[in-house]
Design a protein around this motif. Structure first.
Motif: not given
Length: 398
Positions: A23-30
């Motif tokens: 249930f973690n919709p997070g996103n990481v952008v490099l």
């Protein structure tokens, strides 16, 4: 129980991570122009964990590599200590078992550890001595010559082994070195006594016996025997003249003068040099303290010249003693001999015949017959004299 709790905790952590990641919709952008990388937050977290584990492994490997020489040296030191201590235990065990060859070999292994080298050398020296390997024994002891901590142990061991090897002079040299260092204890005195006894240094033996007696470090029987040997040598020395015998007797403590053996030897020595007055005094003092037949015999040999007051006094003393000891054959023989010298024929015959009837050994029988033969000769009774001479000869043969 602990394993069960660990499994329970891991299962709870796994369930929590799975639920949280689902249930973690997070996103990481490099972003690094002109490049852009999009990652889910869950994947990024996994990458971070893996990177941390990798760095941890690399750092641990680097530190382990850096510490490897020290760890190897520490392992080798522990192995040396373990082998050295094991060798020391085996050396002691073999020494007490009487397996001296094994003890010396184990001492060689134990000596490889510097901390055990001194004690191992002492064990090796004792083992080599028991195998009569004096050169190896001396080599073991030489290893300790520069060790101040084990100086006393080395000197005590040297004294004991040299005394056992009948080298009293070398043993006494070790004792003198030990005394020079200020170390004086009972065991050192005991070994010093044995060395002095082997060296026949009797005045020093007497001094050490008295010192050990004060500490109750000698059995009374051994102390008495050593005193007897010492006084026997001091008083029986043929080189003594009358004056030197007096000097030796003057150096004897009052407590020893009245002991029967000492008094007997002193009276004999004084009689041999014509000092009969002193011999009588010595014997009378000893008999007043402790009755002994040997002293009575010496008292008989110290008879004063015929017709003198001293001889009459001797007779009076003996008559008094005989009333207290009516069955003492040695005393009766002494009194009969004194009366014979004083020409008291009746008394002499009565006491000599009493001595003959109470005699317990051939020596006394022989002397009694001889004195009776001399008595009958003086009385112009040749038949009785011849009979006693014959009986004296038979007692001598038997």
């Amino acid at each position: 129980m602990r394993l069960f709790l660990w499994l329970l905790a891991l299962m709870a952590a796994a369930i929590g991570i799975a639920v949280t990641a689902r249930f973690n919709p997070g996103n990481v952008v490099l972003f690094y122009p002109p490049h852009r990388i999009d990652l889910s937050l869950n994947f990024f977290v996994v990458l971070q964990v893996l990177l941390f584990v990798l760095l941890y492994v690399l750092i641990r490997a680097f530190r382990a590599t850096v510490k490897m020489p020290g760890r190897v040296a520490s392992y080798r030191q522990r192995k040396r200590e373990r082998d050295g201590n094991k060798g020391l235990r085996e050396a002691l065990k073999a020494l007490f078992e009487g397996r001296f060859g094994h003890a010396e070999k184990a001492a060689l292994r134990a000596a490889e550890l510097p901390e055990n080298a001194g004690v191992a050398a002492l064990i090796g020296a004792r083992a080599a001595h028991r195998m009569r390997q004096t050169a190896r024994r001396d080599n073991w002891l030489a290893r300790l010559s520069d060790d101040p901590v084990l100086k006393t142990a080395r000197l005590m061991t040297m004294t004991e082994l040299l005394v056992d090897d009948h080298q009293p002079e070398a043993a006494l040299e070790a004792v003198r070195e030990l005394n020079a260092s200020g170390t004086r204890h009972i065991h050192a005195l005991q070994w010093s006594l044995k060395a002095q006894q082997q060296a026949k240094n009797w005045p020093e033996v007497l001094r050490l016996v008295r010192s050990l007696d004060k500490h109750r470090a000698l059995h009374p029987a051994l102390s008495s025997r050593l005193r007897e040997l010492a006084y026997d040598d001091l008083l029986s020395d043929a080189a003594h003249d009358a004056e030197s015998v007096r000097r030796v007797w003057a150096s004897v403590p009052a407590a020893d003068r009245i002991k029967p053996f000492v008094a007997c030897r002193a009276a004999t020595a004084l009689n041999a040099r014509g000092l009969h007055d002193e011999a009588r005094q010595v014997a009378e003092a000893a008999l007043a303290a402790d009755w002994d037949e040997r002293v009575v015999r010496a008292y008989r040999e110290a008879a004063a010249p015929a017709g003198t007051p001293a001889l009459l006094t001797q007779i009076e003393h003996c008559e008094g003693w005989l009333r207290e000891r009516p069955t003492d054959a040695e005393l009766a023989l002494t009194l009969g001999s004194l009366c014979l010298k004083q020409k008291l024929w009746g008394k002499a015959q009565r006491y000599l015949e009493q001595a003959l009837s109470d005699a317990s050994d051939s020596r006394m029988v022989r002397e009694s017959h001889l004195k009776l033969a001399q008595l009958h000769d003086a009385l112009q009774q040749p038949e009785e004299a011849a009979n006693h001479y014959r009986q004296c000869a038979l007692a001598t043969i038997l």
